[in-house]
Motif scaffolding. Structure first.
Motif, PDB file in Angstrom:
ATOM      1  N   TYR B 106      45.839 -10.813  -7.557  1.00  0.00           N
ATOM      2  CA  TYR B 106      46.086 -10.372  -6.191  1.00  0.00           C
ATOM      3  C   TYR B 106      47.380  -9.566  -6.126  1.00  0.00           C
ATOM      4  O   TYR B 106      47.437  -8.507  -5.513  1.00  0.00           O
ATOM      5  N   HIS B 113      47.387  -0.893  -5.148  1.00  0.00           N
ATOM      6  CA  HIS B 113      46.839  -0.331  -3.908  1.00  0.00           C
ATOM      7  C   HIS B 113      47.905   0.481  -3.178  1.00  0.00           C
ATOM      8  O   HIS B 113      47.699   1.642  -2.836  1.00  0.00           O
ATOM      9  N   MET B 117      47.754   4.611  -3.015  1.00  0.00           N
ATOM     10  CA  MET B 117      47.532   5.221  -1.714  1.00  0.00           C
ATOM     11  C   MET B 117      48.714   6.090  -1.305  1.00  0.00           C
ATOM     12  O   MET B 117      48.556   7.231  -0.872  1.00  0.00           O
ATOM     13  N   LEU B 118      49.919   5.547  -1.437  1.00  0.00           N
ATOM     14  CA  LEU B 118      51.084   6.261  -0.910  1.00  0.00           C
ATOM     15  C   LEU B 118      51.425   7.481  -1.747  1.00  0.00           C
ATOM     16  O   LEU B 118      51.842   8.510  -1.233  1.00  0.00           O
ATOM     17  N   TRP B 198      54.767  -2.777  -4.498  1.00  0.00           N
ATOM     18  CA  TRP B 198      54.981  -1.339  -4.659  1.00  0.00           C
ATOM     19  C   TRP B 198      56.430  -0.951  -4.458  1.00  0.00           C
ATOM     20  O   TRP B 198      56.851   0.120  -4.856  1.00  0.00           O
ATOM     21  N   HIS B 446      49.262  -0.139   8.853  1.00  0.00           N
ATOM     22  CA  HIS B 446      47.923   0.391   8.555  1.00  0.00           C
ATOM     23  C   HIS B 446      47.315   1.103   9.751  1.00  0.00           C
ATOM     24  O   HIS B 446      46.535   2.031   9.575  1.00  0.00           O
ATOM     25  N   VAL B 450      46.236   4.300   8.079  1.00  0.00           N
ATOM     26  CA  VAL B 450      44.786   4.504   8.079  1.00  0.00           C
ATOM     27  C   VAL B 450      44.365   5.223   9.354  1.00  0.00           C
ATOM     28  O   VAL B 450      43.531   6.110   9.343  1.00  0.00           O
ATOM     29  N   ARG B 506      52.328 -12.368   4.549  1.00  0.00           N
ATOM     30  CA  ARG B 506      51.535 -11.425   3.783  1.00  0.00           C
ATOM     31  C   ARG B 506      51.836 -11.539   2.301  1.00  0.00           C
ATOM     32  O   ARG B 506      52.670 -12.321   1.885  1.00  0.00           O
ATOM     33  N   ARG B 507      51.157 -10.740   1.515  1.00  0.00           N
ATOM     34  CA  ARG B 507      51.306 -10.711   0.064  1.00  0.00           C
ATOM     35  C   ARG B 507      51.040 -12.067  -0.567  1.00  0.00           C
ATOM     36  O   ARG B 507      51.681 -12.444  -1.538  1.00  0.00           O
TER      37      ARG B 507
END
Ligand code: HEM
Ligand SMILES: [Cu+2]
Lengths: 170, 758
Positions: B106, B113, B117-118, B198, B446, B450, B506-507
């Motif tokens: 994970y 991810h 993406m970035l 990240w 997001h 997104v 999170r994470r």
């Protein structure tokens, strides 16, 4: 002109519900498939134990450990436990998985002292590595939802075909 | 780890392979097959030669439009890859324990991810769009430095490979592991995808033993060089290559945004490069930039976010530029407040360097300094709000055209408003301290990354599709896809906002069970986004070969609202030169599907009433058989997976006074299906709602289904009940459809036969 071409139900709503169904279906089917194949591709169900060296154990508890820790002799452990214990001693970070009978799981979960070749080692379960369990109907229903959703997504062209057929019959 | 790498490779390969196969198939359909003459071998070698020439051309091109397309293809691939990471993340979160992937996996997933993406998705796609369109928009022949442009692009593929090498090495290692003992391939097994997040926070990123982390740093560095080079090129192009009548005062808004973005990149990326080198030195050469005895772990955070916050705007400004470009075209009004949009863009650019420490509110920075960062962070909301206001004002009283690009614009504005407002809360220190480690943050960013970035990319791809390919995309599919994307994003990320708001950290792969349902909703939403992306891919690939050709020089009818901008003027001149079209004459209407244009009523009045009735009855019986057979498939499956009890068929037999045998019951069922129900249907169909026969068939079968559900219920519960209801319903639908479609089919055959006999 195309009077029958504008059914909102069959051009937009049905494929929308279809996509929703596919998404729900994937959400159900992917983990369920994983459940089926996980035995072959993972080592789940084998908890990881960490074994401290005698020095670490002393540093942790002092010379005289608290009496409420469970204690074992190495010989009391099951075969799999013994093997994991030895592997953990050799391991760089002092961890290893117990692959097999694990009768002292409960005691290890809370931390125990294992005496091995005259020295005390603090031993705990550090990761349970549980296996994933899916509901029995999850896979068939998931696949079904994907298939049905697929049909939903393909409704608009099918609808146009049906309309053409119907108008050919009149 | 094992399963994850394989799953991810397989998923990526599947997407890439399907698109490739689709492409090849469509292309083959389009090329004219020679009938004999060339033998197979010759044609293969001709094909190979063609392929070689193509490849060489692609590898050496310096044409801004071709490089633009390369950028776009690369970015799309990276986006799909990062998207697969996201899908896998969300899949893990379907269940509270870490039982689908391990926590380690994970961690690797959210790291790759985020980075993919970035770094490799957003900017490459925007640079691609800019490469293609900026020279057209400012009336230049090409970019200022075409070769540098090509180099800038070709640095990216190796960079991505370096960053994500771990995946290939791992899969390779597992493959080798089938043949060789573990010791000989230890290297392959020691490399793995990085899992430190990240943001690569020290000290974790310094201490991690994973050699892949070094490759990742090198790859990021390489991508930074590529970005810097590209940014320089855009700046010089926009400043020096503008056409004669393009001034700063009428420079189009997209070029303005790319200019500001490039300026930001020029300052931000070299800084990231230096920080990455420092980290590499710390890891491998014993320097102590980020060690306690040196600059400390906080130094990394400062350097990182001094790049990282501007980076957020580097990602987001081009999207706002696209919005300001596309939106006016579909509401038939010029952009409201051009000048203020330019000022707000410049303002965002400058301010974005002054707020980096709002990512560090929980570190030990002096509280007074923190407060000043809080003030600037809130101030940065003002230029963003100006943009939103101007967009809304542009739409106001506009003549809105409901096309896919417009729908995406509207969706973007709404997600941007939600994302922006939730962001203002995060700029307030006490709130941030509560929420920064929760899904609230994930939901907030997001909604922007997104909600506006890919939405606007997709909108742009539709808006310029006719210009780039000379064909139309499937507009209906596009609208559908736009709705899916918007709904999916809102469902997913609003849910994350909520569960973050109530405190889910999170994470983390493992979470408390009470969040399971909400997480499942978010995951389903994410799959909807994923499916919509696949639909988009399908649409643009297939339409390239099959879309209706554009037959006008003004596909969006922009001349009517006097928005026929430079890139379309270029398009017009090209269409005129290549196809001899006359400018903006509305050409012939596109052929569209129109069944009602066929002559009707030919068969009317043929045959007597008796004939008619018997024909109908036999047709109905045949339809009934087909329907019942279809239905049996569904019910059989239901019995097979154990949601329908075959004993209940016995009860049916009992009901009519026969022994309770399932076989007799099934026979009875068959008779009912072929005789009773079809006749009933024929008798009542006039009274059922629905315009067409099959619609009435569906209604009819849904009605009988309710009866079936009661009659055959044997105490199923939970999923079993869901399965019972769903299988029953679908089986009935297939019955209704089978009945009516066969019926109509027979009728249309009859009619054709009668018509032919005359
Ligand atoms: C299909 C759409 C997407 C979904 C479903 C999705 C989902 C997720 C999830 C589940 C996480 C991990 C949260 C956690 O464990 O803390 C995450 C993190 C992240 N995502 Fe996405 N994401 C999507 C698209 C994007 C896009 C387009 C970008 C950037 C342009 C992006 C950037 C990030 C970043 C920077 C992180 C933070 C990683 C970290 O915590 O270190 N995501 N995303
Ligand atoms: Cu920031």
């Amino acid at each position: 002109m195309s009077r029958s071409d504008d059914s909102v139900l069959f051009t937009y709503i049905a494929p929308f519900l279809g996509v929703l169904l596919v998404a729900v279906g994937i959400a159900a089917a992917v983990p369920a498939t994983y459940d089926v194949i996980q035995d072959d591709i993972t080592t789940c169900g084998t908890p990881t134990i960490a074994v401290d060296s005698p020095e670490e154990t002393t540093a942790r508890f002092g010379e005289d450990p608290r009496p409420n820790l469970t204690r074992f002799a190495y010989e009391d452990l099951s075969e799999a436990e013994q093997e994991a214990f030895r592997d953990a001693l050799d391991d760089a970070v002092g961890e290893s998985r117990v692959d097999g009978e694990f009768p002292h799981y409960g005691a290890f979960l809370n931390g125990s002292l294992v005496t091995y070749e005259g020295e005390r080692h603090y031993t705990t379960v550090v990761a349970e590595n549980p296996c994933f369990v899916a509901a029995p109907l999850q896979l068939p229903l998931g696949v079904f939802a994907i298939a049905l959703g697929g049909i939903g997504i393909l409704t608009p062209p099918a609808y146009r075909k049906l309309v053409a057929l119907e108008e050919g019959a009149e | 780890m094992t399963s994850r790498a394989l799953v991810e490779m397989a998923a990526l390969a599947l997407v890439v392979f399907s698109v490739g196969a689709l492409w090849v198939r469509l292309r083959r359909e389009k090329t004219i097959e020679s009938d004999g003459g060339a033998t197979i071998q010759e044609s293969i070698s001709a094909e190979l030669g063609r392929f070689q020439r193509q490849l060489l051309r692609i590898l050496t091109t310096t044409d801004h439009r071709e490089i633009g397309i390369l950028y776009i293809l690369f970015g799309t691939l990276a986006g799909v890859w990062g998207g697969i990471d996201a899908m896998m993340l969300r899949t893990e979160l379907l269940t509270p324990p870490a039982d689908i992937w391990t926590p380690e996996t994970y961690n690797a997933l959210f790291t790759t991810h985020g980075l993919t993406m970035l770094i490799f998705f957003v900017l490459p796609v925007f640079f691609g769009i800019a490469n293609y369109f900026i020279p057209l928009l400012i009336g230049a022949d090409d970019m200022a430095f075409p070769r540098v442009n090509a180099i800038g692009f070709w640095l990216l593929p190796p960079a991505l490979l370096l960053v994500r090498m771990g995946l290939f090495v791992q899969v390779g290692g597992q493959f080798l592991g089938l043949f060789s003992p573990e010791e000989t391939i230890r290297f392959f097994l020691s490399l793995r995808e990085v899992g430190v997040g990240w943001t690569l926070y020290a000290p974790l990123s310094v201490q991690s033993q994973n050699p892949q982390l070094d490759l990742l740093l090198l790859g990021l560095h390489l991508s930074g060089i590529s970005t810097t080079v590209g940014a320089l090129n855009f700046i010089v192009t926009i400043v020096h290559e503008r056409g004669e009548n393009v001034t700063w005062a009428n420079l189009d808004i997209f070029s303005w945004n790319i200019l500001v973005t490039s300026g930001l990149a020029l300052f931000a990326f070299p800084l990231l490069g230096s920080a990455l080198v420092m980290l590499l030195l710390d890891r491998n050469f014993g320097t102590t930039f980020f060690a306690v005895e040196g600059g400390g772990a906080i130094l990394w955070q400062h350097l990182f976010w001094f790049w990282g916050h501007p980076e957020v705007y580097i990602l987001f400004l081009p999207a706002t530029g696209l919005m300001s470009t596309i939106l006016p075209k579909f509401v038939g009004r010029k952009l409201f407040g051009y000048r203020f949009i330019v000022y707000s863009t410049l303002g965002l650019g400058v301010l974005s360097f002054g707020v980096w420490a709002h990512h560090m509110f929980v570190t030990g920075v002096d509280p007074r300094i923190k407060a000043s960062f809080m003030a600037v962070s809130i101030a940065i909301a003002v230029p963003s709000a100006i943009k939103v206001f101007n967009w809304l004002a542009t739409m106001w009283e506009g003549d809105i055209r409901m096309s896919a690009p417009f729908m995406l614009c509207a969706g973007s504005i709404s997600t941007f408003i939600i994302g922006g407002v939730t962001g203002v809360f995060l700029a307030v220190i006490p709130v941030d301290i509560l929420y920064h480690g929760t899904y609230y943050v994930v939901g907030h960013f997001h909604l922007i990354v997104v909600g506006i970035i890919p939405f606007m990319m997709v909108a742009a791809s539709y808006y310029w599709y006719p210009l780039m390919t000379g064909r139309w995309y499937d507009t209906r599919l596009a609208k559908f896809q736009a709705v899916l994307m918007i709904v999916g994003s809102l469902v997913t990320f609003m849910t994350l906002l909520i569960i973050g708001g109530v405190g889910l950290p999170r994470r983390q792969a493992i979470y408390p069970p009470e969040y399971q349902f909400a997480n499942q909703i978010a995951t389903v939403g994410a799959y909807v986004i994923g499916l919509s992306v696949l639909l988009w891919l399908y649409n643009v690939v297939v339409s390239y070969w099959r879309g209706a050709p554009v037959e006008t020089t003004d596909p969006w009818n922009l001349k009517a609202t006097r928005q026929f901008t430079k890139e379309w003027q270029w398009f017009e001149s090209r269409m005129v030169a290549q196809y001899g079209l006359s400018p903006a004459t509305p050409s012939s209407v596109r052929r569209s599907f129109d069944p009602s244009a066929e002559p009707e009523g030919l068969a009317g009045g043929v045959g007597s009433v008796i004939q008619d009735v018997s024909r109908k009855a036999s047709a109905a019986a045949i339809g009934g058989i087909v329907g019942t057979l279809l239905m049996t498939g569904g019910l059989g499956t239901a019995v097979f997976i154990d949601v329908l009890d075959p004993a209940s068929f016995g009860e049916i037999a009992e009901l009519v006074g026969l022994p309770a045998s399932p076989v007799l019951g099934s026979l009875l069922f068959l008779v009912g299906g072929t005789v009773t129900w079809p006749l009933l249907f024929l008798a009542f169909r006039e009274f059922l709602p629905g315009r067409l026969l099959f619609e009435r068939g569906l209604v009819f079968s849904t009605l009988i289904w309710t009866g079936f559900v009661v009659a055959f219920y044997t105490g199923q519960q939970g999923l079993g009940l869901v399965g019972y209801l769903a299988f029953g319903l679908v089986a009935h639908w297939s019955y209704g459809l089978g009945l009516t479609v066969t019926f109509q089919y027979l009728r249309s055959r009859q009619r054709a036969a009668l018509g032919g006999g005359e």
